[in-house]
Design an enzyme around this catalytic site. Sequence first.
Site, PDB file in Angstrom:
ATOM      1  N   TRP A 154       0.727  -1.149   0.025  1.00  0.00           N
ATOM      2  CA  TRP A 154      -0.032   0.237   0.037  1.00  0.00           C
ATOM      3  C   TRP A 154       0.742   1.228  -0.094  1.00  0.00           C
ATOM      4  CZ3 TRP A 154      -0.640   4.431   2.501  1.00  0.00           C
ATOM      5  CH2 TRP A 154      -1.863   5.239   2.362  1.00  0.00           C
ATOM      6  N   TYR A 197       1.308   3.994  -3.059  1.00  0.00           N
ATOM      7  CA  TYR A 197       0.960   5.457  -2.808  1.00  0.00           C
ATOM      8  C   TYR A 197       2.094   6.370  -3.037  1.00  0.00           C
ATOM      9  CZ  TYR A 197      -0.774   9.516  -0.163  1.00  0.00           C
ATOM     10  OH  TYR A 197      -1.288  10.678   0.214  1.00  0.00           O
ATOM     11  N   ASP A 257      -7.029  -0.658   0.237  1.00  0.00           N
ATOM     12  CA  ASP A 257      -7.332   0.802   0.910  1.00  0.00           C
ATOM     13  C   ASP A 257      -8.805   0.838   1.477  1.00  0.00           C
ATOM     14  OD1 ASP A 257      -6.518   3.604   1.470  1.00  0.00           O
ATOM     15  OD2 ASP A 257      -8.555   3.743   0.456  1.00  0.00           O
TER      16      ASP A 257
END
Length: 486
Positions: free
Chosen positions: A429, A433, A449
């Site tokens: 994640w 990002y 998410d």
Amino acid sequence: MLDTDSALYDAFVAKDSRFDGRFFVGISSTGIYCRPVCRARQPKAENCTFYATAAQAELEGYRPCLLCRPELAPGTSITDATTKLAHKAARILEERCGGGESIEKIAGLLGCTDRHLRRVFTKEYHVTPLQYLQTCRLLLAKNLLTDTNLNVLDIAMASGFGSLRRFNDVFKKHYHLTPTSLRKQTVAENHKNWEITFALGYRPPYQWEDMLNFLAGRAIAGVEVVKNGEYMRTVHLKNAKGMYDSGWIRVGHKPQKNVLSVTMSETLLPVLPQILARIRHLFDLYCNPEAVYETLKVMNNIRPGLCIVGTRVPGCFNAFEMAVRAVLGQQISVKSASTLAARLVSQYGMPIQTGIEGLTHAFPSPEDILALDGPIENHFGPLGVIGTRSRTIYELARKITQGEIDFTFFLQPEEEMKKLMEIPGIGNWTAQYIGMRAMEWPDAFLETDAGVKKALQPYTSKELLKMAESWRPWRSYATINLWNSL
């Protein structure tokens, strides 16, 4: 891209903003070149020659139009170029045109020989890197002459010409008039002596309020402020001489002109090209919104209005700052992460005098973090940062400082994201990002998410990942649309 002169001329006649910056038009009857959105009297088709870049038009002897101002044309996104190496080199040339760096050095930074870079670049852009660099400098200087009250010597140095004499010679050779003559032909607005104001173009539409809302929700107190429809922040950047320049920037929106208005303190003149490049990245000005929407409009079959044309992916101005905030935000709310980041800035950031309420510090650099004595937990723990995240931030700073991770000269974002995941505390994640916001990676997708899952409930993460396959290569834009829908 349109592939015939007839189609290009039709787009020129239509003043189609979707093609702004994607080609330029040389007009033989006047000796000038224009953007496809130029509102001057329409020339005949037989007098028009079409070029992929402004540099190519200038190489053929054309001068920039004073009405449509080619220097305001938006650039192209990273997926538009068939050669990533050439595309990245072009971005570096734009960002460093004021620094006087050689093509050999830029090739070294990109991990190739200068001969290979020249060959690939010329094939992609139809001009040599040196010719492209010179056009970047000339257009930057033209912009400064038109939109600021800076003296000509300061403009020459900020644009990378090295001397006033060389600036005058090159400018007169290419544009057939002196810098002072150009200034007399243009009517600049009155500007405060301590401010510099620029306009940066984009392809409409642009969902400005969504962009501001995203940045406002993640603003770091002391470093960033969003109010009255504008984004403001502190700046602390190293110039070509290795010295740091500090100041502030303010970015607003002028939708009637399809530009962002950028105002900055005059103290930042030595790092002007860097700032403009970072603002283009932060506000995703290279995006072609119609191309993105053409792929993602299928999202509206799931729920009407889920994908909005003109949605941009928020980038970043300072990659380390954004990456640290991403680590701080793991498994806590956006607001809580902002609070922790503000504490870190207040304790370890560099104070900056801006005269603007709320802008007081620059975010600490990787070197600042590494310079702290003793275990990093002893410094960040009292601020509320848990030990594992403190160590992750320290390791991130170390790898960036030693060049093991590079947010600047990356050619393969996916490889850099793999390196990020080698740091304890950074999983998929966080890496996705950071890739999306720091490395212009347009195809990041965060299927685990909470916001993405909420926007597409009741689908599972596995189902979301399969669904998103049809959204490639724009899954980063899909992610932002999903977040905005909440």
